[in-house]
Motif scaffolding. Structure first.
Motif, PDB file in Angstrom:
ATOM      1  N   LEU A 204      28.814 -14.563  30.210  1.00 52.35           N
ATOM      2  CA  LEU A 204      29.819 -14.242  29.970  1.00 52.35           C
ATOM      3  C   LEU A 204      29.798 -13.883  28.426  1.00 52.35           C
ATOM      4  N   LEU A 205      29.710 -14.872  27.613  1.00 48.09           N
ATOM      5  CA  LEU A 205      29.117 -14.446  26.118  1.00 48.09           C
ATOM      6  C   LEU A 205      27.973 -13.632  25.876  1.00 48.09           C
ATOM      7  N   GLU A 206      26.848 -13.934  26.254  1.00 46.50           N
ATOM      8  CA  GLU A 206      25.526 -12.496  26.698  1.00 46.50           C
ATOM      9  C   GLU A 206      26.193 -11.489  26.843  1.00 46.50           C
ATOM     10  N   ALA A 207      27.149 -11.044  27.486  1.00 46.08           N
ATOM     11  CA  ALA A 207      28.010  -9.740  28.371  1.00 46.08           C
ATOM     12  C   ALA A 207      28.604  -9.414  26.804  1.00 46.08           C
ATOM     13  N   GLY A 208      29.233 -10.240  25.952  1.00 47.51           N
ATOM     14  CA  GLY A 208      30.141 -10.034  24.155  1.00 47.51           C
ATOM     15  C   GLY A 208      30.861 -10.791  24.597  1.00 47.51           C
ATOM     16  N   ALA A 209      31.211 -11.435  25.348  1.00 44.54           N
ATOM     17  CA  ALA A 209      32.827 -11.975  25.633  1.00 44.54           C
ATOM     18  C   ALA A 209      33.078 -12.942  23.874  1.00 44.54           C
ATOM     19  N   ALA A 210      34.273 -12.779  23.545  1.00 44.10           N
ATOM     20  CA  ALA A 210      34.457 -12.527  22.187  1.00 44.10           C
ATOM     21  C   ALA A 210      34.792 -14.209  22.313  1.00 44.10           C
ATOM     22  N   ARG A 211      35.727 -15.116  23.115  1.00 47.14           N
ATOM     23  CA  ARG A 211      36.194 -16.101  23.417  1.00 47.14           C
ATOM     24  C   ARG A 211      36.027 -16.643  25.167  1.00 47.14           C
ATOM     25  N   VAL A 212      36.107 -17.994  25.610  1.00 54.42           N
ATOM     26  CA  VAL A 212      35.628 -18.089  26.744  1.00 54.42           C
ATOM     27  C   VAL A 212      36.540 -18.957  27.449  1.00 54.42           C
ATOM     28  N   PHE A 213      37.354 -19.163  27.837  1.00 54.41           N
ATOM     29  CA  PHE A 213      38.080 -20.079  28.767  1.00 54.41           C
ATOM     30  C   PHE A 213      37.933 -20.490  29.970  1.00 54.41           C
ATOM     31  N   ALA A 214      38.695 -21.299  30.725  1.00 56.29           N
ATOM     32  CA  ALA A 214      38.140 -22.480  32.094  1.00 56.29           C
ATOM     33  C   ALA A 214      39.405 -22.806  32.411  1.00 56.29           C
ATOM     34  N   VAL A 215      39.858 -21.997  33.895  1.00 61.65           N
ATOM     35  CA  VAL A 215      41.247 -22.550  33.677  1.00 61.65           C
ATOM     36  C   VAL A 215      40.823 -23.160  35.336  1.00 61.65           C
TER      37      VAL A 215
END
Length: 432
Positions: free
Chosen positions: A246-257
């Motif tokens: 997701l970060l490689e795809a340009g996401a600003a931040r990643v959360f996990a639930v």
């Protein structure tokens, strides 16, 4: 540390009492500390982690003891349904363990099962019609936490695999509802609502001539806060791979639930070094984290007690406490590593959420006593019911109420924090 049953008891106003337990030569000897004759009982069993098989045996002993003590109805409250990932045959000569667990629970003498966020919804079909089965969800609580505490910017809900689309859609619906309401019913809401949430999905894909499986993104995450939604975090590898993609795809931040944090083997280390910003789980499964572990800055544990207390009250045919009210009086949010305030609120017996349940149980006791001595119906919330119908219908209603509403018991088989150990609590909805 407070167990999950202590938290449920704090919401319902039930002071837990210890069950006599003794280990001798590897065997467990249990004794119920109070009378459960003709009472509805709720056995809260945290079946997960390294002690799952041991706790399952203890659950069977508790249920046997309750049945032999003439309990009217026994409901197993299983925050985590053990063996739920083994719901079908992946190859030959293997059991369908989830179905076998259902059969064992029914053979024990359990009349109903209450659980949280099943790994496979078809597990409900493994139970016969005589055993009531209900599954609640903690995803709305996690959505509320992220919406009110993390200042989400253009959130996108991501399913980490194809089988997780249904759960991700449920989380998306909760988040969209909170966004539409403006503040999500909390005073901690962001001052600006931001963009409405969207959906995306990651699918494993193996390129021709390559042995490595890549994750293919379906949807747009560039410049957005991505939220990976799953039911279980076990090894942590899925979270690490998805956050990297997701970060490689340009996401600003990643959360996990995830509802259930199993955290086996090296999972805590993998999550600590991953690119995920925050991991949100519940205390449905007992686990411990070393004091100096770096994952502490990422891990947030929400209490599953409000959701379970709400469902237990409904099953006991008592007025269920509002989840919105409990969010203020018994926080569903907060760090797993700073639970002092949650423990204080959980032990309080003056909460507005607890009072209606206690008054209802006391009124049922009063009506039973007055009818026994021939005085008449009790005044209060149930006076209208006592005055309706003929004498025969009043007797039938009284019997139904006494068997279904009068008293309930909860038994805790394991503490939901710290290493797995044998711990048993028993409490009654009608205790004063």
């Amino acid at each position: 540390a407070e167990s999950l049953t202590d938290e449920i008891g704090g919401i319902l106003g039930i002071p837990p009492a210890a069950i006599d337990a003794e280990d001798a030569d590897g065997e467990t000897h249990l004794r119920l500390p109070c009378n459960v004759r003709l009472r509805d009982t709720y056995v809260v069993a945290c079946l997960g982690g390294a002690g799952v098989n041991r706790f399952f045996v203890e659950l069977s002993l508790i249920v046997s003891g309750l049945r032999r003590a003439s309990a009217a109805r026994i409901t197993a409250v299983l925050p985590y349904y053990a063996y739920g990932r083994q719901a079908r045959k992946h190859t030959s000569r293997v059991p369908i363990s989830a179905a076998d667990v259902a059969s064992l629970l029914e053979e024990m003498g359990v009349d109903g099962v209450l659980t949280l966020d099943l790994h496979k919804e078809e597990i409900a079909g493994f139970f016969s019609p005589r055993c009531h089965f209900a599954s609640a969800s903690c995803q709305p609580a996690a959505a509320r936490y992220l919406h009110t505490q993390r200042q989400l910017r253009r959130p996108v809900v991501v399913a980490p695999h194809a089988s997780g689309v249904t759960l991700a859609k449920a989380f998306f619906d909760s988040l969209a509802e909170l966004h539409a309401s403006g503040d999500g019913g909390s005073r901690f809401a962001s001052p600006r609502a931001g963009a409405a949430p969207t959906l995306a999905m990651l699918l494993p894909h193996k390129a021709s001539g390559s042995e490595r499986r890549h994750l293919e993104l379906i949807g747009e995450v560039r410049g957005q806060d991505a939220i990976i939604v799953d039911d279980i975090i076990d090894s942590g590898k899925t979270i690490a791979r998805c956050s990297e993609a997701l970060l490689e795809a340009g996401a600003a931040r990643v959360f996990a639930v995830a509802t259930h944090g199993i955290f086996s083997e090296e999972s805590l280390r993998i999550i600590a070094v991953s690119d995920v910003t925050t991991v949100v789980v519940t205390n449905s499964v007992p686990f411990s984290v070393p004091r100096d572990h770096p994952v502490r800055r990422k891990l947030v544990v929400l209490s599953a007690a409000p959701v379970l207390a709400h469902q237990v009250a409904k099953l006991a045919r008592l007025p269920p406490p509002s989840l919105d009210q409990m969010a203020a009086t018994f926080p569903m949010t907060g760090s797993f590593f700073d639970q002092r305030r949650s423990r204080q609120l959980g032990r309080s017996s003056s909460s507005g959420v607890v009072s209606p349940l206690r008054e209802r149980a006391q009124a049922l006791h009063l009506r039973a006593y007055q009818e026994e001595i021939g005085v008449g119906g009790a005044e209060g919330n149930i006076s209208d019911e006592a005055e309706m119908g003929s004498e025969g219908s009043r007797d039938a209603d009284r019997d139904a109420d006494l068997h279904a509403d009068l008293e309930a018991c909860m038994v805790d088989l394991a503490s939901c924090s710290g290493p797995p150990r044998s711990a048993h609590d028993l409490a009654s909805l009608s205790s004063g």
